[in-house]
Design a protein around this motif. Structure first.
Motif, PDB file in Angstrom:
ATOM      1  N   ARG A  52       0.797  -1.232   0.000  1.00  0.00           N
ATOM      2  CA  ARG A  52       0.000   0.000   0.000  1.00  0.00           C
ATOM      3  C   ARG A  52       0.827   1.279   0.000  1.00  0.00           C
ATOM      4  NH1 ARG A  52      -4.998  -1.611  -0.115  1.00  0.00           N
ATOM      5  NH2 ARG A  52      -5.756  -3.356   1.089  1.00  0.00           N
ATOM      6  N   ALA A 110       4.826  -1.740   5.196  1.00  0.00           N
ATOM      7  CA  ALA A 110       3.402  -1.379   5.276  1.00  0.00           C
ATOM      8  C   ALA A 110       3.095  -0.707   6.609  1.00  0.00           C
ATOM      9  CB  ALA A 110       2.532  -2.623   5.076  1.00  0.00           C
ATOM     10  N   THR A 111       3.686  -1.202   7.686  1.00  0.00           N
ATOM     11  CA  THR A 111       3.448  -0.626   9.012  1.00  0.00           C
ATOM     12  C   THR A 111       4.031   0.783   9.112  1.00  0.00           C
ATOM     13  OG1 THR A 111       3.407  -2.827  10.005  1.00  0.00           O
ATOM     14  CG2 THR A 111       3.861  -0.965  11.489  1.00  0.00           C
ATOM     15  N   TRP A 163       4.698   2.880   6.651  1.00  0.00           N
ATOM     16  CA  TRP A 163       3.953   3.764   5.756  1.00  0.00           C
ATOM     17  C   TRP A 163       2.598   4.126   6.351  1.00  0.00           C
ATOM     18  CZ3 TRP A 163       5.270   7.024   2.279  1.00  0.00           C
ATOM     19  CH2 TRP A 163       4.364   7.500   1.348  1.00  0.00           C
ATOM     20  N   SER A 164       1.922   3.155   6.934  1.00  0.00           N
ATOM     21  CA  SER A 164       0.623   3.404   7.576  1.00  0.00           C
ATOM     22  C   SER A 164       0.776   4.386   8.740  1.00  0.00           C
ATOM     23  CB  SER A 164       0.036   2.086   8.061  1.00  0.00           C
ATOM     24  OG  SER A 164      -1.127   2.303   8.801  1.00  0.00           O
ATOM     25  N   THR A 165       1.825   4.219   9.521  1.00  0.00           N
ATOM     26  CA  THR A 165       2.086   5.122  10.644  1.00  0.00           C
ATOM     27  C   THR A 165       2.380   6.537  10.147  1.00  0.00           C
ATOM     28  OG1 THR A 165       2.912   3.288  11.970  1.00  0.00           O
ATOM     29  CG2 THR A 165       3.554   5.502  12.669  1.00  0.00           C
ATOM     30  N   ASN A 215       1.287   7.896   7.432  1.00  0.00           N
ATOM     31  CA  ASN A 215       0.030   8.461   6.942  1.00  0.00           C
ATOM     32  C   ASN A 215      -0.885   8.865   8.078  1.00  0.00           C
ATOM     33  OD1 ASN A 215       0.614   8.322   4.209  1.00  0.00           O
ATOM     34  ND2 ASN A 215      -0.064   6.204   4.076  1.00  0.00           N
ATOM     35  N   ARG A 216      -0.943   8.046   9.136  1.00  0.00           N
ATOM     36  CA  ARG A 216      -1.767   8.357  10.292  1.00  0.00           C
ATOM     37  C   ARG A 216      -1.258   9.599  10.986  1.00  0.00           C
ATOM     38  NH1 ARG A 216      -2.055   3.244  11.732  1.00  0.00           N
ATOM     39  NH2 ARG A 216      -0.325   3.396  13.190  1.00  0.00           N
TER      40      ARG A 216
END
Length: 188
Positions: A65, A176-177, A179-181, A183-184
């Motif tokens: 993602r 993924a982790t 990148w997600s962090t 974005n958050r």
């Protein structure tokens, strides 16, 4: 003189005029996908990572993602939409790492580090092992590297194209982790 197509550019690389791929920088880069140098088929097509291994690596990034999967073989629009870009350490195309000299890597590493630092890039995704070694001094192993760049960016080394699926999945989950962090954090 041939017209340029896609992201081709003519530039001077260490005193030699060459045809290569232009760096692709988003307006506010959050991550950059960094390779060692472009492959001749990619330069000929005018698009990054046109070979089988490169396409597979970009599909892994889409699965993690980092970017949306495009409908065709060209990923430039998808990376730009995600705030990600493409660049290489060495601008001269070769068919493999054996065609790249230590002097070229040293020259390109300095230029690249300056450009990444000046733009405040937070995450560097190294498609293969060589860019990790050029940026951090050690090629590390697949996944997020413990060492950061001098300006504080995290460096991720992708698993090799033929790495076993289980360990590749572990490394890609790390990306993924992160990148997600990222974005958050940006939306809070």
């Amino acid at each position: 003189m041939k017209d340029l197509i896609g992201y081709q550019e003519r530039t001077n690389w260490m005193g030699e005029e060459i045809l290569t791929l232009a760096d692709i920088w988003p307006d506010q880069p959050r991550a950059m996908i960094v390779g060692l140098n472009p492959a001749p088929p990619s330069v000929e097509a005018g698009h990054y990572y046109q070979g089988r291994s490169g396409q597979g690596q970009l599909r892994r990034l889409a699965a993690a993602r980092l970017l949306d999967m495009p409908s065709g073989r060209h990923f430039e629009d998808a990376v730009l939409a995600a705030g990600v870009g493409f660049t290489d350490i060495v601008k001269r195309p070769t068919t493999g790492e054996d065609g790249v000299s230590k002097a070229e890597i040293a020259h390109g590493s300095g230029l690249l580090a300056d450009a990444l630092s000046a733009r405040g890039v937070e995450l560097i995704v190294c498609v293969f092992r060589q860019p990790v070694k050029a940026l951090l001094g050690d090629e590390g192993s697949p996944g997020i590297q413990a060492k950061r760049t001098p300006w504080g960016a995290q460096v991720f080394r992708m698993p090799g194209p033929y790495q076993d699926a289980a360990s590749a999945a572990v490394a890609m989950q790390q990306l993924a982790t992160v990148w997600s962090t990222m974005n958050r954090t940006d939306t809070i």
